[in-house]
Design a protein around this motif. Structure first.
Motif, PDB file in Angstrom:
ATOM      1  N   ASP A   1      11.481  21.717 -48.247  1.00 55.70           N
ATOM      2  CA  ASP A   1      11.336  20.642 -47.269  1.00 55.70           C
ATOM      3  C   ASP A   1      12.281  20.930 -46.102  1.00 55.70           C
ATOM      4  O   ASP A   1      13.481  20.642 -46.176  1.00 55.70           O
ATOM      5  CB  ASP A   1      11.643  19.312 -47.940  1.00 55.70           C
ATOM      6  N   GLY A   2      11.742  21.472 -45.037  1.00 58.03           N
ATOM      7  CA  GLY A   2      12.542  21.900 -43.891  1.00 58.03           C
ATOM      8  C   GLY A   2      13.289  20.780 -43.197  1.00 58.03           C
ATOM      9  O   GLY A   2      14.448  20.946 -42.810  1.00 58.03           O
ATOM     10  N   LEU A   3      12.651  19.617 -43.009  1.00 58.85           N
ATOM     11  CA  LEU A   3      13.305  18.501 -42.323  1.00 58.85           C
ATOM     12  C   LEU A   3      14.481  17.977 -43.142  1.00 58.85           C
ATOM     13  O   LEU A   3      15.561  17.707 -42.601  1.00 58.85           O
ATOM     14  CB  LEU A   3      12.303  17.377 -42.045  1.00 58.85           C
ATOM     15  N   ARG A   4      14.286  17.853 -44.441  1.00 57.61           N
ATOM     16  CA  ARG A   4      15.365  17.395 -45.322  1.00 57.61           C
ATOM     17  C   ARG A   4      16.551  18.357 -45.251  1.00 57.61           C
ATOM     18  O   ARG A   4      17.703  17.942 -45.122  1.00 57.61           O
ATOM     19  CB  ARG A   4      14.849  17.287 -46.758  1.00 57.61           C
ATOM     20  N   ARG A   5      16.277  19.640 -45.319  1.00 61.07           N
ATOM     21  CA  ARG A   5      17.343  20.651 -45.264  1.00 61.07           C
ATOM     22  C   ARG A   5      18.054  20.626 -43.907  1.00 61.07           C
ATOM     23  O   ARG A   5      19.274  20.779 -43.839  1.00 61.07           O
ATOM     24  CB  ARG A   5      16.756  22.031 -45.552  1.00 61.07           C
ATOM     25  N   GLN A   6      17.310  20.412 -42.845  1.00 62.19           N
ATOM     26  CA  GLN A   6      17.906  20.319 -41.506  1.00 62.19           C
ATOM     27  C   GLN A   6      18.895  19.153 -41.440  1.00 62.19           C
ATOM     28  O   GLN A   6      19.985  19.281 -40.884  1.00 62.19           O
ATOM     29  CB  GLN A   6      16.799  20.132 -40.469  1.00 62.19           C
ATOM     30  N   LYS A   7      18.524  18.003 -42.023  1.00 59.10           N
ATOM     31  CA  LYS A   7      19.411  16.840 -42.030  1.00 59.10           C
ATOM     32  C   LYS A   7      20.670  17.114 -42.850  1.00 59.10           C
ATOM     33  O   LYS A   7      21.774  16.700 -42.474  1.00 59.10           O
ATOM     34  CB  LYS A   7      18.676  15.620 -42.574  1.00 59.10           C
ATOM     35  N   ILE A   8      20.513  17.809 -43.978  1.00 60.34           N
ATOM     36  CA  ILE A   8      21.665  18.150 -44.813  1.00 60.34           C
ATOM     37  C   ILE A   8      22.593  19.093 -44.061  1.00 60.34           C
ATOM     38  O   ILE A   8      23.818  18.923 -44.079  1.00 60.34           O
ATOM     39  CB  ILE A   8      21.214  18.756 -46.164  1.00 60.34           C
ATOM     40  N   ARG A   9      22.028  20.081 -43.372  1.00 62.48           N
ATOM     41  CA  ARG A   9      22.851  21.010 -42.577  1.00 62.48           C
ATOM     42  C   ARG A   9      23.657  20.248 -41.531  1.00 62.48           C
ATOM     43  O   ARG A   9      24.846  20.508 -41.332  1.00 62.48           O
ATOM     44  CB  ARG A   9      21.968  22.057 -41.886  1.00 62.48           C
ATOM     45  N   ALA A  10      22.994  19.305 -40.841  1.00 57.93           N
ATOM     46  CA  ALA A  10      23.682  18.521 -39.803  1.00 57.93           C
ATOM     47  C   ALA A  10      24.816  17.703 -40.406  1.00 57.93           C
ATOM     48  O   ALA A  10      25.937  17.684 -39.875  1.00 57.93           O
ATOM     49  CB  ALA A  10      22.693  17.621 -39.073  1.00 57.93           C
ATOM     50  N   ASN A  11      24.550  17.030 -41.505  1.00 57.13           N
ATOM     51  CA  ASN A  11      25.581  16.201 -42.133  1.00 57.13           C
ATOM     52  C   ASN A  11      26.727  17.054 -42.670  1.00 57.13           C
ATOM     53  O   ASN A  11      27.899  16.683 -42.550  1.00 57.13           O
ATOM     54  CB  ASN A  11      24.980  15.330 -43.230  1.00 57.13           C
ATOM     55  N   HIS A  12      26.407  18.209 -43.268  1.00 61.38           N
ATOM     56  CA  HIS A  12      27.467  19.071 -43.799  1.00 61.38           C
ATOM     57  C   HIS A  12      28.330  19.614 -42.665  1.00 61.38           C
ATOM     58  O   HIS A  12      29.567  19.579 -42.740  1.00 61.38           O
ATOM     59  CB  HIS A  12      26.858  20.212 -44.611  1.00 61.38           C
ATOM     60  N   SER A  13      27.709  20.102 -41.620  1.00 63.22           N
ATOM     61  CA  SER A  13      28.477  20.619 -40.489  1.00 63.22           C
ATOM     62  C   SER A  13      29.328  19.519 -39.860  1.00 63.22           C
ATOM     63  O   SER A  13      30.464  19.765 -39.435  1.00 63.22           O
ATOM     64  CB  SER A  13      27.541  21.238 -39.452  1.00 63.22           C
ATOM     65  N   ALA A  14      28.806  18.308 -39.825  1.00 67.66           N
ATOM     66  CA  ALA A  14      29.559  17.178 -39.274  1.00 67.66           C
ATOM     67  C   ALA A  14      30.818  16.901 -40.096  1.00 67.66           C
ATOM     68  O   ALA A  14      31.836  16.486 -39.537  1.00 67.66           O
ATOM     69  CB  ALA A  14      28.692  15.927 -39.190  1.00 67.66           C
ATOM     70  N   THR A  15      30.783  17.154 -41.412  1.00 67.38           N
ATOM     71  CA  THR A  15      32.001  16.944 -42.211  1.00 67.38           C
ATOM     72  C   THR A  15      33.109  17.884 -41.761  1.00 67.38           C
ATOM     73  O   THR A  15      34.279  17.511 -41.752  1.00 67.38           O
ATOM     74  CB  THR A  15      31.775  17.111 -43.732  1.00 67.38           C
ATOM     75  N   HIS A  16      32.746  19.097 -41.373  1.00 69.88           N
ATOM     76  CA  HIS A  16      33.745  20.052 -40.888  1.00 69.88           C
ATOM     77  C   HIS A  16      34.366  19.555 -39.579  1.00 69.88           C
ATOM     78  O   HIS A  16      35.582  19.601 -39.398  1.00 69.88           O
ATOM     79  CB  HIS A  16      33.117  21.434 -40.680  1.00 69.88           C
ATOM     80  N   LEU A  17      33.515  19.097 -38.667  1.00 70.66           N
ATOM     81  CA  LEU A  17      34.027  18.579 -37.393  1.00 70.66           C
ATOM     82  C   LEU A  17      34.823  17.298 -37.602  1.00 70.66           C
ATOM     83  O   LEU A  17      35.828  17.066 -36.922  1.00 70.66           O
ATOM     84  CB  LEU A  17      32.877  18.341 -36.416  1.00 70.66           C
ATOM     85  N   LEU A  18      34.389  16.467 -38.558  1.00 75.34           N
ATOM     86  CA  LEU A  18      35.114  15.243 -38.870  1.00 75.34           C
ATOM     87  C   LEU A  18      36.524  15.558 -39.346  1.00 75.34           C
ATOM     88  O   LEU A  18      37.498  14.919 -38.910  1.00 75.34           O
ATOM     89  CB  LEU A  18      34.351  14.428 -39.925  1.00 75.34           C
ATOM     90  N   GLN A  19      36.676  16.538 -40.227  1.00 72.48           N
ATOM     91  CA  GLN A  19      38.016  16.895 -40.701  1.00 72.48           C
ATOM     92  C   GLN A  19      38.887  17.342 -39.532  1.00 72.48           C
ATOM     93  O   GLN A  19      40.047  16.923 -39.419  1.00 72.48           O
ATOM     94  CB  GLN A  19      37.961  17.990 -41.757  1.00 72.48           C
ATOM     95  N   ALA A  20      38.335  18.163 -38.646  1.00 78.03           N
ATOM     96  CA  ALA A  20      39.107  18.630 -37.490  1.00 78.03           C
ATOM     97  C   ALA A  20      39.492  17.450 -36.595  1.00 78.03           C
ATOM     98  O   ALA A  20      40.624  17.380 -36.092  1.00 78.03           O
ATOM     99  CB  ALA A  20      38.306  19.663 -36.703  1.00 78.03           C
TER     100      ALA A  20
END
Length: 175
Positions: free
Chosen positions: A1-20
């Motif tokens: 499911d490409g759309l689901r995976r895209q949303k997970i990628r966005a949320n995961h990457s956002a956790t990295h920026l959130l920590q910074a």
């Protein structure tokens, strides 16, 4: 499911920026204490001694969204663990790592050891919105947030609630 995976990628990457962003706003004592990422939201647990003030929360969101809009490329590199640490990669305290590790750099702000899935560019996150911040233990806080279309939907729903509340008190949401 490409759309689901895209949303997970966005949320995961956002956790990295959130920590910074948390370290930038609150200080270097902030460390990740856990996280959960799904297609609909992200959860980020971190070390800190007090609730975020409204100004701190706004500053954290502003930092993350500034980096999202900057549309930095994401770079993943496999390297020796000592080399990664020497280069400044952030590692989870207490985690065990192999001699060879995968690093993820999201612009100049975030450089971490991580084997997860990420966006190609920070702009792929779309928009970042904190929906809650709370205590989970002594010295530990939790932020829940949404990104992209989920963040826009959350803002639209909040706007609707503000309009409804304004009608009840016979005012406007602006006053």
């Amino acid at each position: 499911d490409g759309l689901r995976r895209q949303k997970i990628r966005a949320n995961h990457s956002a956790t990295h920026l959130l920590q910074a962003a948390l370290q930038e706003v609150l200080g270097d004592h902030v460390g990740q204490a856990g996280s959960a990422v799904g297609p609909d939201r992200l959860r980020f647990d971190f070390t800190h001694f007090a609730a975020l003030t409204p100004d701190e929360k706004q500053a954290v969101e502003a930092h993350v969204n500034h980096w999202v809009v900057a549309n930095h490329g994401a770079e993943t590199v496999v390297m020796d663990l000592d080399e990664a640490r020497s280069a400044g990669a952030v590692a989870m305290f207490g985690e065990k790592y192999d001699e060879e590790v995968r690093t993820v750099r999201l612009g100049p702000e975030s450089f971490e050891l991580c084997g997860g899935t990420h966006v190609s560019r920070t702009g792929d996150i779309g928009f970042f919105k904190i929906v809650s911040e709370s205590a989970i233990a002594a010295g530990q806080r939790r932020i829940e947030a949404v990104t992209g279309a989920g963040a826009l939907a959350w803002v639209a729903e909040t706007e609707e609630r503000l309009r409804d509340a304004a009608q009840v008190v016979k005012g406007s949401r602006d006053t």
